[in-house]
Design a protein around this motif. Structure first.
Motif, PDB file in Angstrom:
ATOM      1  N   ARG A 151     -39.142  71.309  57.204  1.00  0.00           N
ATOM      2  CA  ARG A 151     -37.817  71.376  58.181  1.00  0.00           C
ATOM      3  C   ARG A 151     -38.160  71.214  59.584  1.00  0.00           C
ATOM      4  O   ARG A 151     -39.295  71.435  60.082  1.00  0.00           O
ATOM      5  CB  ARG A 151     -37.196  72.481  57.912  1.00  0.00           C
ATOM      6  CG  ARG A 151     -36.876  73.229  56.303  1.00  0.00           C
ATOM      7  CD  ARG A 151     -36.065  71.914  55.607  1.00  0.00           C
ATOM      8  NE  ARG A 151     -36.257  72.163  54.231  1.00  0.00           N
ATOM      9  CZ  ARG A 151     -35.342  71.834  53.206  1.00  0.00           C
ATOM     10  NH1 ARG A 151     -34.095  71.214  53.597  1.00  0.00           N
ATOM     11  NH2 ARG A 151     -35.633  72.001  52.189  1.00  0.00           N
ATOM     12  N   ASN A 152     -37.282  70.829  60.440  1.00  0.00           N
ATOM     13  CA  ASN A 152     -37.477  70.464  61.759  1.00  0.00           C
ATOM     14  C   ASN A 152     -37.374  71.696  62.486  1.00  0.00           C
ATOM     15  O   ASN A 152     -36.666  72.817  62.272  1.00  0.00           O
ATOM     16  CB  ASN A 152     -36.066  69.926  62.135  1.00  0.00           C
ATOM     17  CG  ASN A 152     -36.085  69.343  63.434  1.00  0.00           C
ATOM     18  OD1 ASN A 152     -36.828  69.862  64.277  1.00  0.00           O
ATOM     19  ND2 ASN A 152     -35.092  68.534  63.995  1.00  0.00           N
TER      20      ASN A 152
ATOM     21  N   ASN B 291     -36.390  74.028  67.719  1.00  0.00           N
ATOM     22  CA  ASN B 291     -35.435  74.873  68.153  1.00  0.00           C
ATOM     23  C   ASN B 291     -35.816  75.998  68.820  1.00  0.00           C
ATOM     24  O   ASN B 291     -37.295  76.178  69.094  1.00  0.00           O
ATOM     25  CB  ASN B 291     -34.502  75.235  67.022  1.00  0.00           C
ATOM     26  CG  ASN B 291     -35.430  76.213  65.960  1.00  0.00           C
ATOM     27  OD1 ASN B 291     -36.175  77.029  66.193  1.00  0.00           O
ATOM     28  ND2 ASN B 291     -35.376  75.704  64.470  1.00  0.00           N
TER      29      ASN B 291
ATOM     30  N   ASN C  77     -37.988  77.442  61.072  1.00  0.00           N
ATOM     31  CA  ASN C  77     -36.804  77.195  60.452  1.00  0.00           C
ATOM     32  C   ASN C  77     -36.748  77.656  58.932  1.00  0.00           C
ATOM     33  O   ASN C  77     -37.673  77.504  58.164  1.00  0.00           O
ATOM     34  CB  ASN C  77     -36.603  75.385  60.396  1.00  0.00           C
ATOM     35  CG  ASN C  77     -35.517  75.111  59.738  1.00  0.00           C
ATOM     36  OD1 ASN C  77     -34.726  75.398  58.921  1.00  0.00           O
ATOM     37  ND2 ASN C  77     -35.137  73.927  60.372  1.00  0.00           N
TER      38      ASN C  77
END
Ligand SMILES: *[C@@H]1O[C@H](CO)[C@@H](O)[C@H](O)[C@H]1NC(C)=O
Ligand SMILES: *[C@@H]1O[C@H](CO)[C@@H](O)[C@H](O)[C@H]1NC(C)=O
Length: 145
Positions: free
Chosen positions: A70-71, A74, A79
């Motif tokens: 997953r990205n 952030n 994530n």
């Protein structure tokens, strides 16, 4: 005088009954309870309605996609991909769920808790620092995986 002779017998019976007492979580009443969001089912277990066992399919116990990274771009640098009863209805009442957590370098998963839950962590790549606090507030442990 008659009641005096009965009293020790009552105490003895009470003590015997107490020594036989035990406590545990109740056993599930059925092997599984595939969760559905419909109220048309008559059975309601663990906050979800149970799907009629006659129409349960293998897909109710299948989830795909945990292999996908997953990205992590952030603020936390992590994530979390949860697999819980909302994504895998067959998990309802089984007392198990799992998650994949992707971390960017120096990413964090904020402090959280799992009441009455057991967590097993597997690190596939890299090094992860994990801490946990027990209900005994003097005990803090910080294993490194
Ligand atoms: C986690 O990754 C997925 C897909 O890579 C992305 O859609 C989602 O927005 C990400 N969540 C956060 C909190 O970055
Ligand atoms: C059931 O409700 C949960 C929580 O509102 C939702 O995430 C889930 O997608 C719903 N499942 C179905 C099969 O509609």
């Amino acid at each position: 005088m008659r009641s005096v002779t009965k009293y020790p017998v009552t105490v003895l019976l009470f003590a015997f009954a107490c020594s036989m007492a035990s406590a545990s979580d109740p056993s599930p009443l059925q092997d599984f309870c595939v969760a559905i969001n419909s109220s048309t089912s008559a059975v309601f277990v663990n906050g979800k309605f149970c799907k009629n066992p006659k129409v349960v399919t293998a897909d109710d116990f299948f989830f795909s996609g945990l292999q996908i990274p997953r990205n992590t771009a952030n603020q936390l640098g992590s994530n979390v991909t949860r697999v819980n009863v909302d994504l895998l209805p067959g998990l309802n009442t089984l007392g198990i769920s799992l998650a994949r957590i992707d971390f960017a370098p120096y990413g964090v998963n904020p402090p959280h808790f799992h009441p009455r839950g057991t967590e097993i962590t597997m690190v596939a790549e890299g090094t992860l620092y994990v801490g946990f606090v027990t209900s005994d507030t003097d005990t803090v442990s910080s294993p490194k995986f």
